[in-house]
Design a protein around this motif. Structure first.
Motif: not given
Length: 393
Positions: A187, A191-192, A195, A265-266, A268
């Protein structure tokens, strides 16, 4: 004039690259044969404990690994549902002080690239799938799928769980499917950032029958990796891995902590791999052939020590050849097995049971091991008294 035997290494994975590099450094004329058509950066993470970093030091790439890898201060184990801590195993400066080297996590492909670069490129051969091997007593003849052949005085089977060299020694036998699969994904840490959660550098999330291990694979913490262990009764896909999906991951980890849900969720792209094992093998060598790594002791990745055992094997094998004298290779192979069998079998068993560092324990028997300094045990008759389902061999 070099009077050392010519050696062929079958497989240029981590164990094969390690033994090839150490043999070439020691002056052995060594060819390394790899069935893949070319090198590629395979997308997975790997732990390198101090026990492995000591071998990397001898190979000459410790400093570069330290620069590229992530250096977690702890291995955390947490309850998958509540997030409560089950263990805090100190790493970081503690590991350097107590075990003599760093503990890092890194991208497996980046590690592999460094190791392959230490090999003599003129003696590294890609697209060489071994189809037959003939130990005629004086030499070993190797035949490859492309119609070519070669020969060597000694052959090391570092060719993985489906080893052709193992098959030559013990006959065809498929490895055992463990009943578990591993989902793997990398990941982007960017993207994290959306959060408001703590994504720790090295943490394993546990529940009764499954887990997710998560860690950074680059020193700049740009890539975050997870690998799971999830029960799945059968594997009938006929391939080494298949694609998985976020939907499958959500189902597998329903009810898990919000950090795990954010990772899913992150995601791909995620793949799913069967976890394969063998019981401890009665035979690691015969005549001019010898095995190392997954060719003789494949294991679940639940201790993050599978590659480590192959790399330790590589170092011990070269140490034993040097200790005994390569003209007495049978005695060297016996000494090698005598000094690797018990440790590799113990790691196999703990990996199978999936108990490693779930609760606070002393990991020094793994991390403090130094393959170059460990007193050598003399060979004795080894009796196999158990399987992976029983007590340690």
């Amino acid at each position: 004039m070099n009077d050392k035997p010519t050696i062929a290494v079958i497989g240029a994975g981590l164990g094969g690259a390690a033994v090839g590099a150490l043999l070439q450094q020691a002056g052995y004329p060594t060819k390394v044969f790899e069935q893949a058509p070319t090198f590629s950066r395979l997308g997975a993470g790997i732990h390198l404990g101090p026990n492995v970093m000591k071998v990397m030091r001898r190979i000459g790439i410790e400093d570069r690994l330290n620069a590229m890898g992530s250096h977690p201060d702890f291995w955390f184990s947490r309850d998958g549902m509540t997030g409560d801590y089950q263990s805090r195993i100190p790493l970081g400066e503690f590991a350097r002080r107590e075990y003599g080297a760093a503990y890092i996590t890194v991208h497996r492909g980046d590690l592999h690239a460094l190791m392959v670069d230490t090999l003599d490129p003129a003696q590294l051969y890609f697209d060489k799938r071994l189809v037959d091997v003939d130990d005629n007593g004086d030499k070993v003849v190797l035949r490859f799928a492309d119609g070519t052949s070669d020969e060597a005085d000694l052959v090391i089977g570092a060719d993985g769980v489906n080893s052709r060299i193992r098959e030559k020694l013990l006959g065809p036998e498929a490895p055992t499917y463990s009943g578990w699969v591993a989902h793997r994904a990398i990941i982007s840490a960017d993207k994290l950032a959306a959060y408001d959660l703590d994504f720790e550098a090295c943490v394993k999330w546990w529940s009764e029958d499954r887990h997710m291990m998560v860690y950074f694979v680059t020193g700049d913490e740009k890539e975050y990796y997870y690998v799971t262990g999830v029960p799945e009764p059968e594997w009938n896909h006929g391939t080494s891995f298949i694609d998985s999906s976020r939907e499958e991951m959500r189902e597998a980890f329903k009810g898990y902590h919000p950090v795990v849900q954010a990772l899913i969720d992150c995601t791909e792209k995620v793949t799913k791999w069967p976890l394969l094992e063998r019981n401890p093998l009665p035979l690691w060598h015969e005549n001019r052939l010898v095995l190392l790594g997954d060719a003789c002791h494949p294991m679940k990745p639940h201790m993050a020590q599978g590659a480590a055992m192959a790399i330790e094997d590589a170092a011990m094998l070269v140490r034993c050849l040097e200790e005994v004298g390569s003209d007495r290779y049978q005695q060297a192979f016996e000494l090698y097995k005598a000094n690797r069998f018990e440790r590799a079998s113990r790691v196999q068993k703990v990996s199978h049971d999936n108990t490693w560092l779930r609760h606070d324990e002393d990991p020094s028997w793994v991390f403090g091991y130094d393959v170059f300094e460990e007193p050598l045990k003399q060979p004795q008759t080894t009796t196999l008294t158990s399987t992976l389902g029983g007590s340690p061999a």
